[in-house]
Scaffold this motif. Structure first.
Motif, PDB file in Angstrom:
ATOM      1  N   ILE A  33       0.856  -1.189   0.000  1.00  0.00           N
ATOM      2  CA  ILE A  33       0.000   0.000   0.000  1.00  0.00           C
ATOM      3  C   ILE A  33       0.894   1.242   0.000  1.00  0.00           C
ATOM      4  CG2 ILE A  33      -1.870   1.204   1.206  1.00  0.00           C
ATOM      5  CD1 ILE A  33      -2.649  -1.631   0.466  1.00  0.00           C
ATOM      6  N   GLY A 134       0.131  -7.517  -5.331  1.00  0.00           N
ATOM      7  CA  GLY A 134       0.421  -6.368  -6.189  1.00  0.00           C
ATOM      8  C   GLY A 134       0.534  -5.090  -5.391  1.00  0.00           C
ATOM      9  N   ILE A 135       0.622  -3.994  -6.142  1.00  0.00           N
ATOM     10  CA  ILE A 135       0.804  -2.682  -5.528  1.00  0.00           C
ATOM     11  C   ILE A 135      -0.488  -1.882  -5.632  1.00  0.00           C
ATOM     12  CG2 ILE A 135       2.062  -0.490  -5.697  1.00  0.00           C
ATOM     13  CD1 ILE A 135       4.400  -2.145  -6.893  1.00  0.00           C
ATOM     14  N   VAL A 136      -0.919  -1.324  -4.525  1.00  0.00           N
ATOM     15  CA  VAL A 136      -2.096  -0.457  -4.525  1.00  0.00           C
ATOM     16  C   VAL A 136      -1.612   0.939  -4.159  1.00  0.00           C
ATOM     17  CG1 VAL A 136      -4.347  -0.037  -3.508  1.00  0.00           C
ATOM     18  CG2 VAL A 136      -3.542  -2.375  -3.811  1.00  0.00           C
ATOM     19  N   SER A 137      -1.627   1.840  -5.121  1.00  0.00           N
ATOM     20  CA  SER A 137      -1.096   3.176  -4.839  1.00  0.00           C
ATOM     21  C   SER A 137      -2.233   4.171  -4.635  1.00  0.00           C
ATOM     22  CB  SER A 137      -0.165   3.624  -5.957  1.00  0.00           C
ATOM     23  OG  SER A 137      -0.850   3.620  -7.174  1.00  0.00           O
ATOM     24  N   GLY A 138      -1.884   5.327  -4.086  1.00  0.00           N
ATOM     25  CA  GLY A 138      -2.886   6.352  -3.822  1.00  0.00           C
ATOM     26  C   GLY A 138      -3.747   6.036  -2.605  1.00  0.00           C
ATOM     27  N   VAL A 139      -3.219   5.212  -1.716  1.00  0.00           N
ATOM     28  CA  VAL A 139      -3.990   4.814  -0.534  1.00  0.00           C
ATOM     29  C   VAL A 139      -3.163   5.070   0.720  1.00  0.00           C
ATOM     30  CG1 VAL A 139      -5.015   2.855   0.685  1.00  0.00           C
ATOM     31  CG2 VAL A 139      -5.337   3.086  -1.776  1.00  0.00           C
TER      32      VAL A 139
END
Lengths: 623, 292
Positions: A33, A134-139
């Motif tokens: 995250i 995976g990658i969760v961006s903007g969080v």
């Protein structure tokens, strides 16, 4: 039904991404995250990334985690010269510390974190996807809780989810550390404040000026009067077509005599040696004649801007072998010589038709700052809490001993150790603190970096002393005579270091890391032994407002920082120490305007400090 | 086979953004000089389709009627929606079509899409036509339930029911959000204010995955493109193009510009006096208003 994952990594910097890559390499599912809209936009470093080969024990290097690193990663230059300069006014005395830089090192590359972290993210993200992660961006993660064995993670953006293990890689201002209470906020004694500017300089000019080959680079460190009497120093590193120029000072030294970070970096830029390093040919627009008709004024403004842009682009390409090749191959020019004549033509047009002047100055591209945890003083003794493992800056880890400056490689090594501990826990389905946390803690204890944070390495010291062997003993002698004599002798050094290590870093550091070492001695060295330097020009230094205006932000109307006591002495010092002047005093009280905040955390100790919500805040282009 | 089949009707439109649009001396659009792109409302519809891709793994087809260069619109829509199939209905016979004749082509096109279409998305209206009729007319011809002004939707995959929020704006009244449900198949005209939100980790991961896939697909969009002429489509020539168009635009008039009643004074510079002058003016103009 809440979503559940094996591992959640919080923070997408070089450490967090290395943990993701390593876990994926081990076939484990992990999610990462990241608060920035794109991974890499919140990252900044000095920046040299090392790969090390300690004599005792082993470390996990960047190229172990990413096998394509050396072939494919957007790294800048391999540092082949490492110099320490003592300065006083126009005098500079230089020690060649290349041997210290190469000590137990495979390599050290200058890096710009925005593009490098994006590359790490691509590699790690692709590997993680194969394992269902995976990658969760903007969080932005806002809380952790443990209703059962798993950790429930709440964010500003997403529905809550749970994870069996958490790796906290959220940097020096770790919110996870604060949420879990795993450690208290770092104090000024435990931190450095680093401030850096990126300076534009064409590729081949760098090579000529610094005497380095293609792909090679130089690192220059500065002590003495450029520090404005603070404990720490300046640096100038060569990147491919930029320089990283910055200053890093002990935060407590800044608290004692607050000096604006931008003033500190300016002091460095004004030093004649640095001024000569950064200088370039710069186009300066003529003031447009306001008596001209409006349309004509517009025409002149657009034409000048466009021509200057062309001039810059062509010039950058001209001074780069790949740039020249690219222009010819694209069919824009028949020969390389044609590029040069085109540059001359554009320059001539600008001079004759638009009264543009070409002057010697320097071009700043980006201003940034960060806090650096001094591992010697703040590395977490127990880098875990329940099922949360802390790595890199979040765990307060970095090796900063005199001219030895290593943070990124330490974070990557921690990351691999944490990932291995988590993978082992997954295999046994046991995420308890005894099985996972203690195990990780032991792996961190075994890390050669941990040893370096605690003990003096006499071999490293010897290299340093050898480099300084021509320094007259009377300069050093007055203060450290006894120590120096001990250290200079092979047999006694062993004893002295042994004795010093018994005393411990805690007691030694105030002696070694003092104004004497960083300011007085260098000044005296420069005065007595330095060579005179003159800068051929005076650099035009931007104001903080101008520097901030050049930065990119995604504004958040809500402030991520809350001032707790607007009357405290600490907060009053923030008016000076905030790198982007977010604080001011109104009616005797400190007030905050958060819009220009670059999230360094300098003010974190006495504020309610959070990272901005997902996607919001500073967006570094270089980092 | 996917459990949900989506089609999106899009349109190639002039790029009205600054610097790209060009006008003739009489104020009409200079089409030759103006670049064409995927219409902004079509882009929103493509985003809405992508939402189903991320949430339900839907299969997406994007269709358009237009000249051969309209494939650019399809490519742009594919980049937004990760479409599995692109349809271009292109024939001289379609020229001069009004909304009804266009709807005939689009309706027939839906029958050529792989699988049985569950939802058709369209934009709110076109930026160069502004009637907003093509969508409802296509829905009518398809016999699908029409939902307009949709700002949010969700599909219950078990019961095959769509729940949608519609934004109802009536002049002089408060905006109202109406929640409706309808069994599939439906035709949804998406409101311009629609914005997809992905609220779970798995949705974000799927979003990343499909977005990456979309980039790859859009680079090779011709692999996904099927071009149909009137004959291949099997439309009735009486129902398409000019013959199928009951409306004819016979005149376009410019709306006269309202006379501006403002007077502007430019104060240049940033000195204290100049700024004071501006501040004084503002206070004067605001007059009775109290500013604290």
């Amino acid at each position: 039904m809440m979503e559940s994952y094996e591992v959640a990594i919080i923070g997408g910097g070089s450490a967090g991404l290395a943990a993701l890559k390593q876990l994926s390499n081990l076939g484990k599912q992990a999610i990462l995250i990241e608060a920035g809209k794109q991974v890499g936009t919140k990252n900044i470093s000095g920046g040299i990334l090392y790969s090390k080969k300690p004599r005792n024990g082993r470390v996990h290097n960047v190229e172990d985690v990413y096998p394509e690193f050396l072939q494919d990663a957007p790294i800048e230059r391999k540092i082949t010269q490492y110099m320490l300069h003592s300065t006083s006014r126009n005098k500079v005395f230089t020690l060649n510390l290349t041997a210290a830089h190469e000590y137990q090192a495979n390599f050290g590359y200058s890096v710009l974190l925005n593009r490098l972290t994006a590359w790490f993210a691509k590699q790690a993200g692709e590997s993680a996807e194969k394992q269902g992660g995976g990658i969760v961006s903007g969080v932005h993660v806002k809380s952790l809780s443990w209703p059962g064995e798993k950790t429930v993670i709440e964010t500003d953006e997403l529905d809550p989810f749970e994870a069996k293990a958490v790796i906290a890689a959220d940097g020096v201002n770790s919110e996870v550390a604060a949420m879990t209470g795993a450690r208290t906020k770092f104090t000024p004694e435990q931190l450095y404040q680093g401030v850096k500017v990126i300076v534009k300089l064409p590729e081949e000019i760098i090579e000529e000026r610094f005497g380095v080959g293609t792909d090679e680079g130089a690192a220059h460190l500065f002590a003495g009067d450029v520090t404005l009497n603070h404990i720490g120093g300046g640096f100038a590193y060569t990147n491919r077509d930029t320089l990283s120029v910055g200053a890093v000072y002990h935060y407590d030294s800044l608290m004692t005599r607050p000096t604006e970070p931008s003033t500190l970096v300016n002091a460095l830029l004004k030093n004649p040696m640095v001024a000569e390093f950064v200088k370039d040919e710069v186009a300066v627009k003529m003031e447009i004649n306001k008596d001209l008709p409006k349309e004509e004024q517009l025409r002149v403004r657009f034409a000048t801007s466009k021509l200057i842009k062309t001039w810059n682009e062509l010039r950058d390409a001209w001074y780069s072998p790949s740039g020249r090749k690219r222009l010819v191959e694209a069919g824009k020019f028949k020969t390389e010589a044609e590029i040069k004549s085109r540059i001359d033509y554009v320059q001539n047009e600008l001079t004759s038709k638009y009264s543009t002047r070409f002057v010697t100055d320097y071009v700043e591209l980006e201003y940034g700052a960060k806090l650096v945890p001094d591992g010697k003083r703040c590395a977490m003794k127990k880098p875990f809490h329940k099922n949360v493992l802390f790595i890199g800056d979040a765990a307060g880890r970095g090796v900063f001993i005199g001219p030895r400056i290593e943070g990124l490689n330490v974070g990557i090594d921690d990351a691999v150790r944490a990932a291995n501990a988590v993978a082992r826990a997954i295999d046994r389905n046991n995420f308890g603190p005894q099985y996972m946390g203690e195990y990780y803690s032991q792996m961190i204890e075994d890390s050669p970096y941990t040893r370096d944070m605690r003990e003096i390495d006499k071999d490293y010291l010897k290299i340093f002393l050898d480099a300084a062997k021509d320094v007259p003993k009377d300069i050093i002698g007055q203060r450290y005579g006894m120590l120096f004599r001990l250290m200079s002798s092979g047999t006694l050094r062993g004893l002295a270091v042994g004795f010093a290590n018994i005393l411990g870093y805690d007691k030694l550091l105030p002696l070694v890391e003092s104004e004497d070492t960083y300011v007085q001695v260098p000044v005296e060295l420069a005065e007595k032994m330095g060579r005179s330097m003159t800068a051929m020009y005076e650099p035009t230094l931007p104001t903080v407002a101008q520097r901030v205006a050049r930065l990119k932000y995604d504004d958040d109307r809500a402030s991520h920082i809350k001032v707790l006591n607007p009357n405290s002495e600490f907060m009053k010092k923030m008016v000076v120490l905030c790198p982007t002047n977010c604080y001011s005093i109104e009616g005797g009280e400190v007030i905050l305007q958060h819009e220009a905040c670059i999230e360094c955390g300098t003010c974190a100790k006495e504020t309610e400090w959070h990272h901005p919500r997902g996607e919001k805040g500073i967006v570094y282009q270089y980092g | 086979m996917s459990d949900l089949n989506i089609a999106v009707n899009v349109k190639l439109e002039p790029d009205f953004s600054e610097g790209n649009v060009s006008y003739n001396a009489d104020g009409t659009l200079n089409r030759a000089e103006t670049k064409s792109i995927l219409g902004p409302h079509s882009a929103v519809a493509s985003n809405a389709a992508f939402y189903s891709k991320v949430l339900y793994g839907a299969r997406v087809a994007v269709t358009t009627m237009g000249p051969p260069i309209a494939d650019i619109a399809l490519q742009q829509a594919q980049l937004l929606s990760d479409a599995d199939e692109l349809h271009l209905y292109s024939d001289r016979m379609f020229a001069g079509a009004d909304t009804l004749a266009t709807a005939e082509v689009l309706k027939t096109g839906i029958s050529k899409v792989d699988g049985k279409t569950d939802i058709v998305f369209s934009g709110h209206r076109a930026s160069d036509g502004e009637t907003g009729q093509t969508g409802p007319q296509t829905a009518w011809k398809l016999g699908f339930t029409f939902l307009g002004n949709v700002i949010d939707y969700y599909v219950d995959m078990q019961s095959r029911i769509v729940r949608a929020k519609r934004l109802i704006s009536l002049q002089g009244f408060y905006d109202v959000v109406e929640e409706v449900e309808a069994p599939l198949p439906v035709f949804i005209a998406i409101d311009p204010s629609y914005k997809a939100s992905f609220n779970t980790v798995s949705q974000r991961l799927a979003f990343e995955k499909y977005q990456k896939e979309a980039k790859g697909r859009a680079q090779n969009y011709k692999q996904y493109l099927k071009v149909f002429n009137a004959q291949q489509l099997g439309v009735d020539p009486k129902l398409v193009g000019l013959p199928g168009s009951p409306t004819i635009v016979y005149k376009v008039e410019k709306i006269p510009k309202a006379k501006a009643s403002r007077k502007a004074e430019v104060v240049e510079g940033s000195s204290r006096e100049q700024l004071a002058k501006v501040a004084t003016k503002i206070f004067e103009v605001l007059g009775g208003l109290v500013i604290k």
